[in-house]
Design a protein around this motif. Structure first.
Motif, short mmCIF file in Angstrom:
data_model
loop_
_atom_site.label_atom_id
_atom_site.label_comp_id
_atom_site.label_asym_id
_atom_site.label_seq_id
_atom_site.Cartn_x
_atom_site.Cartn_y
_atom_site.Cartn_z
N THR A 13 -43.22 -24.43 20.05
CA THR A 13 -44.54 -23.66 19.87
C THR A 13 -45.51 -23.56 21.12
N GLY A 14 -44.73 -23.95 22.09
CA GLY A 14 -45.36 -23.81 23.66
C GLY A 14 -46.29 -24.73 24.29
N GLN A 15 -46.38 -26.04 23.40
CA GLN A 15 -47.27 -26.96 23.87
C GLN A 15 -46.53 -27.93 24.75
N PRO A 16 -47.06 -28.34 25.90
CA PRO A 16 -46.39 -29.48 26.63
C PRO A 16 -46.38 -30.93 26.01
N VAL A 17 -45.28 -31.33 26.06
CA VAL A 17 -45.07 -32.77 25.15
C VAL A 17 -44.47 -33.79 26.22
N PRO A 18 -45.57 -34.72 26.45
CA PRO A 18 -44.84 -35.83 27.58
C PRO A 18 -44.02 -36.75 26.52
N MET A 19 -42.87 -37.16 27.47
CA MET A 19 -42.06 -38.02 26.85
C MET A 19 -42.53 -39.30 26.51
N ALA A 20 -43.79 -39.68 27.20
CA ALA A 20 -44.32 -40.82 27.22
C ALA A 20 -45.25 -41.11 25.76
N ASP A 21 -45.15 -39.80 24.96
CA ASP A 21 -45.53 -39.72 23.73
C ASP A 21 -44.73 -40.57 22.86
N TYR A 22 -43.61 -40.76 23.37
CA TYR A 22 -42.47 -41.48 22.23
C TYR A 22 -42.06 -43.04 22.79
N GLN A 23 -43.15 -43.47 23.75
CA GLN A 23 -42.80 -44.92 24.09
C GLN A 23 -42.92 -45.83 23.01
N TRP A 124 -20.78 -29.11 25.64
CA TRP A 124 -21.02 -28.34 24.59
C TRP A 124 -22.23 -28.65 24.07
N ASN A 125 -22.63 -27.63 23.16
CA ASN A 125 -23.78 -27.85 22.17
C ASN A 125 -23.54 -29.47 21.36
N PHE A 126 -24.90 -30.05 20.99
CA PHE A 126 -25.12 -31.10 20.07
C PHE A 126 -24.21 -32.39 20.95
N THR A 127 -24.44 -32.40 22.05
CA THR A 127 -24.14 -33.61 22.73
C THR A 127 -25.43 -34.38 22.50
N LYS A 128 -25.26 -35.69 22.04
CA LYS A 128 -26.62 -36.41 21.87
C LYS A 128 -26.60 -37.79 22.73
N PHE A 129 -27.80 -37.83 23.06
CA PHE A 129 -28.20 -39.23 24.06
C PHE A 129 -29.10 -40.06 23.22
N LEU A 130 -28.66 -41.53 23.08
CA LEU A 130 -29.49 -42.41 22.53
C LEU A 130 -30.28 -43.23 23.75
N ILE A 131 -31.54 -43.24 23.41
CA ILE A 131 -32.51 -43.82 24.19
C ILE A 131 -33.17 -45.07 23.48
N GLY A 132 -33.23 -46.41 24.33
CA GLY A 132 -33.79 -47.40 23.70
C GLY A 132 -35.18 -47.50 23.64
N ARG A 133 -35.66 -48.42 22.94
CA ARG A 133 -37.37 -48.61 22.74
C ARG A 133 -37.87 -48.77 24.23
N ASP A 134 -36.99 -49.21 25.08
CA ASP A 134 -37.44 -49.26 26.64
C ASP A 134 -37.43 -48.23 27.62
#
Length: 160
Positions: A13-23, A124-134
């Motif tokens: 929707t065009g809003q900036p989202v910091p990844m820090a929101d998902y800390q 290709w599309n739908f490559t997935k990356f898992l990021i831990g809580r840290d």
């Protein structure tokens, strides 16, 4: 602090989202496309999200048109495909490049932090990356890996 949390991206929707929101969350980053043979994975991703979001999982979808022109639409068309066809409620972002000199900085970091079997580039599309809580990259999953096959890896991060 992990480099993951230093990035930001524009929402669908065009809003900036910091990844820090998902800390503190377990994050699954996926490059998506609306007209790909793997597009039905949206349903599986949404099921994972609904199953584990209350335990701390968030899925972040990043549409990309770099593979066979399979994401030609604008933000409204992407949103319509995700929501009407697959019931997607997890956060979706504006279209990005994931490879090359114009790749979004988040994907530049992800491909270095979790290289693929045949080099760092996303294939290709739908490559997935898992990021831990840290905020550390745990693992990269191939496009052919169905979302339900990620459940054990996700649970291991949610409940170490």
């Amino acid at each position: 602090m992990s480099p993951f949390y230093s990035f930001s991206a524009e929402s669908l929707t065009g809003q900036p989202v910091p990844m820090a929101d998902y800390q503190g969350k377990v994050v699954l980053v996926v490059n998506t496309a609306s007209q790909c043979g793997f597009t039905p994975q949206y349903a599986g991703l949404e099921k994972l999200y609904q199953t584990y979001k209350d335990q701390g999982l968030v899925i972040l979808g990043f549409p990309c048109n770099q593979f066979g022109g399979q994401e030609p639409g604008d933000a409204a068309e992407i949103a319509q495909t995700c929501q009407l066809n697959y019931g997607v409620t997890f956060p979706m972002f504006a279209k990005v490049d994931v490879n090359g000199s114009e790749a979004h900085p988040l994907f530049q970091w992800l491909t270095d932090a979790a290289p693929g079997m045949l080099g760092n580039a996303i294939k290709w599309n739908f490559t997935k990356f898992l990021i831990g809580r840290d905020g550390k990259a745990i693992k990269r999953f191939a496009p052919i890996t169905k979302p339900e096959a990620l459940a054990d890896s996700i649970r291991a991060q949610l409940n170490p």
